[in-house]
Scaffold this motif. Structure first.
Motif, PDB file in Angstrom:
ATOM      1  N   ASP A   1      65.182  23.083  74.364  1.00 18.34           N
ATOM      2  CA  ASP A   1      66.124  23.232  73.272  1.00 18.34           C
ATOM      3  C   ASP A   1      66.404  24.709  73.073  1.00 18.34           C
ATOM      4  OD1 ASP A   1      66.951  21.311  70.615  1.00 18.34           O
ATOM      5  OD2 ASP A   1      67.182  23.488  70.479  1.00 18.34           O
ATOM      6  N   LEU A   2      67.696  25.025  72.958  1.00 15.28           N
ATOM      7  CA  LEU A   2      68.079  26.431  72.851  1.00 15.28           C
ATOM      8  C   LEU A   2      67.430  27.113  71.652  1.00 15.28           C
ATOM      9  CD1 LEU A   2      71.834  26.168  73.775  1.00 15.28           C
ATOM     10  CD2 LEU A   2      70.069  27.399  75.034  1.00 15.28           C
TER      11      LEU A   2
ATOM     12  N   ALA B   1      79.731  34.468  73.429  1.00  9.11           N
ATOM     13  CA  ALA B   1      79.714  34.884  74.830  1.00  9.11           C
ATOM     14  C   ALA B   1      80.049  33.702  75.725  1.00  9.11           C
ATOM     15  CB  ALA B   1      78.335  35.447  75.183  1.00  9.11           C
ATOM     16  N   PHE B   2      79.613  32.534  75.320  1.00  9.92           N
ATOM     17  CA  PHE B   2      79.866  31.311  76.084  1.00  9.92           C
ATOM     18  C   PHE B   2      81.373  31.078  76.246  1.00  9.92           C
ATOM     19  CE2 PHE B   2      80.284  26.649  76.234  1.00  9.92           C
ATOM     20  CZ  PHE B   2      79.451  26.360  77.293  1.00  9.92           C
ATOM     21  N   SER B   3      82.090  31.118  75.124  1.00 12.06           N
ATOM     22  CA  SER B   3      83.526  30.841  75.210  1.00 12.06           C
ATOM     23  C   SER B   3      84.253  31.972  75.926  1.00 12.06           C
ATOM     24  CB  SER B   3      84.106  30.634  73.810  1.00 12.06           C
ATOM     25  OG  SER B   3      84.050  31.842  73.091  1.00 12.06           O
TER      26      SER B   3
ATOM     27  N   ALA C   1      74.137  38.631  73.541  1.00 14.51           N
ATOM     28  CA  ALA C   1      74.724  37.326  73.262  1.00 14.51           C
ATOM     29  C   ALA C   1      75.245  37.352  71.824  1.00 14.51           C
ATOM     30  CB  ALA C   1      73.665  36.243  73.414  1.00 14.51           C
ATOM     31  N   TYR C   2      76.518  37.060  71.665  1.00 17.17           N
ATOM     32  CA  TYR C   2      77.100  37.161  70.333  1.00 17.17           C
ATOM     33  C   TYR C   2      77.736  35.830  69.950  1.00 17.17           C
ATOM     34  CZ  TYR C   2      81.205  37.852  73.280  1.00 17.17           C
ATOM     35  OH  TYR C   2      82.160  37.715  74.235  1.00 17.17           O
TER      36      TYR C   2
ATOM     37  N   SER D   1      75.719  33.955  78.384  1.00 15.63           N
ATOM     38  CA  SER D   1      76.646  33.013  77.754  1.00 15.63           C
ATOM     39  C   SER D   1      75.887  31.882  77.082  1.00 15.63           C
ATOM     40  CB  SER D   1      77.583  32.425  78.802  1.00 15.63           C
ATOM     41  OG  SER D   1      78.238  33.439  79.483  1.00 15.63           O
ATOM     42  N   VAL D   2      74.931  31.319  77.834  1.00 20.86           N
ATOM     43  CA  VAL D   2      74.216  30.168  77.283  1.00 20.86           C
ATOM     44  C   VAL D   2      73.349  30.594  76.093  1.00 20.86           C
ATOM     45  CG1 VAL D   2      72.551  28.362  77.795  1.00 20.86           C
ATOM     46  CG2 VAL D   2      74.272  28.962  79.472  1.00 20.86           C
TER      47      VAL D   2
END
Lengths: 668, 515
Positions: free
Chosen positions: B339-340, B81-83, B67-68, B508-509
């Motif tokens: 919460d992330l 990664a999400f976008s 995840a970046y 992504s998340v």
């Protein structure tokens, strides 16, 4: 042991064949369809042979590959999709694929003119796939999937000529009767899971784990064994669930030979043998299996007396022979029962294919009263039929002799069943006498004497030709009858060879130079649990009893020959007249079908009508289904009123919505 | 607010740059094309541009491990990664819309290259919107996305309903934009920043701030603007009119793209800025969870109940898309219980929000599958989408009907199709919380799924079990067949082998948590 042999291919090639022919076969030529279907059975056969010899050479007890994948896993219950070959499976694989291939080949000629040829071959391949899944599945659930698969194929093939109402009905009858059995199978499986769970064991249905945990079932062994046997009795046509098999003869004859004689119907015996570690724990279950087998063996054999349809005779004979096999596995002589499965596969497939050859030559005439004298016209069919008849009747040194007498001796000598073995032995010998009688009768009526099927003159010569397959008409002239093509006679010869010499696979211990029965020895690792069962060991008594049973069967055969081929042709009519009530009873198959119709079918239909009219139409459709649907519909129309197409109102809702949310949230 | 720029920032928005470049060229191609020439080649050019953008997204995704998160343009934008996940969806959406549009526009005598340009511009806007880290930039990108969509929905000018729906959509969209901007203003006033991370830091620093009235009002206004874009009740009323009036390929692009973009922003804003720990919603149970809960229930029922009486299949699908937005909220609510950034509850946040991503992915393909088939019905600006127009179609064009059937079944959530697993994953995550209110919400969602079966299956009944009443023109289109093949393969893959895609959604998340 792990192996590099392509075990999975044995199972999946027939599926591939079924898929190709089933999906695309409509556009293929006869040659292409035949090539695909036959290769899809021949290659698995070759692979099975390879696996068999590999096991012989290495002495391996089990061959397996890594399971393809975990089918599902929920909590502690997980099921793998994997296939294994142990010694029992190896024998069945050879039987299923070998005879399967011969019957594919036979069908290529027998069904050539049928417009559904591609469909037929595709179903046959699908059947092979299901059957192989049944015997090679590494756990009980995969076996059940195969079990259902063969049931489906059987249904499809019995009703193959479904435009005829009777055939479609026969298919349904087979399917529904089997469902009753399957219900027992499922319940048995649930009990196994229950037993595992209550002992805190992992809920694995793989045969390996089941065998390892078999000791934990002790209390439940009887109920599990009996429930599974209900399934076996359905699939293998035992009393009281045998009624579907005679009707199943409505299917094309190769189907009768493959599915309803050689392979599928022996699945019940296979299952009891496979679950031997459960049965040996329960003398009660073993007694029930043996008793049902014995009753079926005799009961079905007597029904063979009065049948005139050649395939019906063979069907009752099959039911009866399956009874013998159950007697064998019932008393714990698993190898003996399975040996009879193999020899029976040879001679009964040969008999069915022989009858098919006759039926083919006579343009779908199945009534033995309209046959006769066919040996001269169809020598290969006639002689192979004769040899197989001798084999099933138990003529010494032919395959049926060895297997049947081994069963009878084991039944007599067993010390486990709650009813003494000699009772079952007597019943079995009586059944053997009946078998010898009706088989000689059907052979004599078909192949000896004079031909009784000459068409009446007014029909002329137009009867010849394949255009009206499946319909009865004036009959075929004797001079026009000819032997079937080589693709049909070659399987007959191969099978007759097996019927004669198949006994060599398992020569009994008293034969000179055979201290142990090779067949028993081969299967020994599979039936480790059955080692503790006790049998009498008395070779002279064994030989004496054998002489008695062979003598009685021979006498019975001679009487039959005298009555139907010799000088006593007036006798059958006289006897039937003398014992008219008994004859009528037997001729009508003891009115069992009528009994089932009155006791089971009609009440169920009445209940079904009640459920349909009152419960379904009234309560469920009227109140429960349409009620909410109408309610939902009504609300739907209300909700829809908001969407008027008016922009101002939309804007109002957007802004109003925002403020509503604010208010709601703050008020909370 | 200080905007810095370095060349490497361009790499981060490369997918959008490529789309914009191709869009500009496509617009020029229209100008220089001969008047009598078919514009199919422009659509093809747009498809190539989308493929390039997709390839770049895949390159970015695989180029960086795990995840970046890379801030761009002085923290105005971000590439994480999400976008990238969403850039991929938008590129595929643009690709399918181009493939679908070429032939459709020719049949409807609206064969103009601007279609391609607008689709690509909108896709670029969606991507940048998801990449925005600053609310003002996000708003600008929202408009970059929205304006081409307004134009596209009235693209077939001969169709009066289309023109009307475009105007309605534009007017309502303006209202929604105003509401959203108003909300941003409130939040800026209270926190002193429009940067999502800085706002979160402000909330973390002062716990009382999160419960103040103006923050709540600002948040609700922001939510209202986004809720309009993704069609949550009661902000959904425009949807049936616009989905029905817009050209079918545009409808598909809206359902797949705009909805995904809206939900992506919603996830980013609510999971990062207004996260569980920031406003201590869990403690007194007075978080935005209750708000979303009400929205979810209202949206599911409003969509499904109104879909039932529809005889216009596109309208029915519009209501169905509303219902799906309701199910998606279930995932966001699930995620809101964690919460992330927290060590203890990050798993919950990742589970719920990644279920939303997975759902959006399958929904995009399922809806394209269905609408690709439906787009074939029509000619000269008139679409034949009355349910009876489909009668007997199953035997006339077996493949198209099969694709339509499977698409509908996927929307209905029937195994083994992607739609089933998406629902399963979503509901499983919700149930895993073991909270009574979530069990109830899941039950309501399941009841709604059952209601939805009615209107999906009804179309299938017409396809295969009813006699046609009249001859309906349905043209042949290789592009549509290509779309159906791609979407069908995707729906099957997502249903049969979900593991890899679930992992993508989770990665992504996870990238959102990084600061």
């Amino acid at each position: 042991m792990e192996t590099n042999l392509p075990i999975h291919l044995i199972v999946f090639l027939p599926l591939l064949g079924a898929a190709i022919n089933g999906l695309l076969g409509r556009r293929f030529s006869w040659t292409t369809i035949t090539a695909i279907a036959c290769m899809a059975s021949l290659v698995p056969f070759i692979l099975s042979v390879q696996a068999f010899f590999h096991m012989r050479e290495t002495g391996a007890e089990v061959l397996r590959q890594v399971p393809l994948f975990t089918w599902f896993a929920t909590g502690t219950f997980s099921v793998d999709l994997g296939f294994t070959i142990d010694r029992l499976t190896a024998i069945f694989c050879l039987n299923v694929t070998g005879i399967g291939f011969l019957i594919h080949m036979y069908s290529s000629a027998y069904m050539k003119e049928d417009e559904g040829y591609f469909k037929f071959m595709s179903y046959l391949n699908l059947f092979l796939f299901s059957m192989l899944m049944l015997i090679m599945g590494e756990n009980l659930l995969l076996m059940f999937v195969g079990w259902e698969g063969v049931g489906l194929c059987s249904y499809l093939l019995i009703g193959f000529w479904y435009t005829d109402h009777a055939n479609a009905d026969a298919g349904k009858k087979a399917f529904i009767t089997n469902r009753i059995g399957d219900f027992g199978f499922l319940l048995g499986m649930f009990f196994i899971l229950y037993a595992l769970n209550s002992q805190g064991l992992p809920m694995s249905l793989s045969f390996e784990d089941l065998q390892a945990n078999a000791g934990q079932f002790s209390e439940l062994a009887t109920i599990i064994g009996l429930l599974l046997f209900v399934g076996a009795a359905g699939k293998s046509a035992q009393v009281p669930l045998y009624v579907w098999l005679p009707d199943a003869m409505a299917g094309p004859t190769p189907v009768s030979a493959l599915i309803h004689a050689a392979t599928m119907v022996t699945a019940g015996i296979y299952m009891v043998a496979r679950m031997n570690f459960i049965y040996v724990q329960s003398p009660m279950a073993m007694t029930v299996v043996t008793a049902i087998g014995a009753i079926t063996a005799l009961f079905a054999a007597t029904m063979g007396f009065a049948q005139n349809d050649i395939k019906k005779v063979l069907a009752y004979s099959t039911v009866s022979q399956l009874g013998y096999m159950f007697m064998g596995v019932g008393v714990g002589a698993y190898a003996a029962g399975l040996f009879h499965v193999i020899t029976h596969a040879f001679f009964k497939a040969c008999l069915f294919l022989g009858s098919g050859s006759v039926i083919h030559a006579l343009h779908h005439e199945q009534d033995t009263r309209k046959m006769g004298g066919l040996l001269k016209k169809m020598p290969i069919t006639g002689w192979t039929f004769a040899l197989s008849t001798a084999a099933i009747a138990g003529l010494p040194l032919l395959s049926g002799f060895f297997s049947k007498d081994e069963i009878l001796w084991k039944v007599f000598s067993n010390q486990t069943t709650l009813i003494p073995g000699w009772v079952f032995w007597l019943v079995g010998v009586a059944g053997a006498m009946c078998t010898a009688f009706y088989m000689v009768r059907v052979y004599a009526l078909t192949f000896t004497g004079t031909y009784r099927g000459e068409p009446e003159e007014k029909h002329g010569h137009d009867a010849h030709g394949h255009d009206d397959h499946g319909h009865h008409h004036g009959g075929v002239k004797y001079d026009d009858i000819h032997e079937s093509p080589w693709t049909m006679t070659l399987p007959l010869v191969v099978l007759a060879f097996g019927a004669v010499f198949g006994g060599l696979l398992g020569l009994p211990h008293w034969m000179p130079g055979h201290p142990t029965n090779q067949f028993d020895h081969w299967l020994e690792p599979v039936f480790g649990a059955a080692h503790g069962l006790k049998f009498l060991d008395n070779t002279s008594l064994e030989l004496g009893l054998m002489a008695v049973s062979v003598g009685l069967a021979a006498l019975s055969a001679l009487v039959a020959w005298h009555m139907y081929a010799g000088k006593g042709k007036h006798l059958p009519g006289q006897i039937a007249e003398r014992i008219r009530p008994v004859y009528t009873l037997v001729f009508n198959k003891y009115y069992v079908d009528e009994l089932y119709a009155a006791v089971i079918v009609r009440p169920i239909k009445a209940f079904a009508r009640f459920s349909w009219r009152v419960i379904d139409d009234g309560l469920i459709d009227g109140v429960l289904v349409n009620g909410p649907a109408n309610l939902v519909h009504l609300t739907g129309r209300l909700v829809r009123l908001f969407t008027t197409g008016d922009v101002q109102r939309y804007a109002f809702f957007v802004l109003g919505g925002v403020w509503l949310l604010v208010v709601v949230w703050l008020a909370e | 607010m200080e905007i810095t720029f370095q060349a490497s920032d361009l790499w981060g928005i490369l997918p959008a740059l490529i789309l914009i470049a191709f869009a500009s060229v496509a617009a020029l191609m229209e100008v220089f094309a001969r008047p009598d020439q078919s514009r199919g080649f422009i659509a093809g050019f747009g498809a190539i541009g989308s493929l390039v953008a997709l390839a770049v997204s895949i390159w970015q995704w695989t180029g960086i491990e795990g995840a970046y998160q890379v801030p761009l343009f002085g923290k105005m934008l971000v590439m994480d990664a999400f976008s990238t996940f969403f850039n991929g969806i938008f590129a595929v959406g643009a690709l399918l819309a181009c493939l679908l549009g070429g032939r459709y526009l020719r049949e409807h005598k609206a064969d103009f290259g601007e279609y391609t340009a607008l689709v690509l511009f909108a896709a670029a806007g969606m991507g940048l919107m998801v990449q925005s880290r600053d609310l003002v930039v996000m708003f600008v990108n929202l408009e970059i996305m929205s304006i081409p969509i307004y134009v596209l929905s009235g693209f077939v000018r001969k169709n009066r309903r289309g023109a009307e729906s475009a105007l309605k959509y534009f007017l309502m969209g303006s209202v929604a934009s105003a509401v959203l901007l108003y909300g941003v203003a409130f939040l800026y006033g209270m926190t002193g920043s429009t940067d999502l991370v800085a706002m979160r830091e402000a909330f973390d620093a002062d716990k009382a701030l999160g419960t103040s009235l103006l923050v709540k009002v600002g948040m609700v206004f922001l939510l209202g603007g986004l809720a309009f874009k993704v069609a949550l009740a009661p902000f959904h009323l425009w949807t049936p009119d616009v989905y029905d009036g817009a050209p079918t390929p545009v409808t598909a692009f809206m359902a797949a793209g705009v909805k995904a973009a809206g939900f992506a922003v919603m996830v980013r804003v609510f999971a990062v800025t207004f996260g569980f720990d920031a406003l201590e919603f869990g403690a007194d149970g007075k978080g935005w969870v209750g708000l979303f809960y009400a929205l979810a229930v209202a949206t599911m029922f409003a969509g499904n109940l109104a879909a039932i009486p529809q005889v216009n299949v596109k309208r029915m699908l519009a209501y169905s898309s509303i219902a799906h937005a309701g199910y998606l909220l279930v995932g966001i609510i699930t995620g809101a219980f964690g919460d992330l950034g927290s060590a203890t509850s990050a798993a919950t946040a990742i589970g719920g929000n990644s279920a939303v991503l997975y759902y959006l992915l399958t929904y995009a393909f399922s809806t394209f599958l269905v609408l690709a088939a439906i787009s074939l019905f029509g000619k000269d600006g008139e679409e034949f989408v009355h349910i009876s127009d489909f009668a007997g179609f199953g035997f006339k064009r077996p493949f198209v009907a099969l694709a339509l059937t499977l698409g509908l079944l996927s929307l209905a959530g029937i195994p083994p199709l992607g739609g089933f697993f998406a629902k399963f994953y979503l509901f499983r995550e919700a149930m895993a919380l073991q909270k009574p209110e979530m069990v109830w919400l899941t039950l309501l969602a399941i009841v709604n799924s059952m209601i939805a079966l009615y209107y999906y299956l009804r179309v299938i009944v017409f396809l295969y079990m009813k006699e046609p009443t009249r001859e309906v023109p349905a043209f042949e289109s290789k592009g549509a067949v290509a779309v159906m093949i791609v979407a069908l393969a995707a729906v099957l893959l997502l249903g049969l082998f979900p593991d890899g895609y679930v992992e993508m959604a989770r990665r992504s998340v996870e990238s959102l948590a990084l600061r």
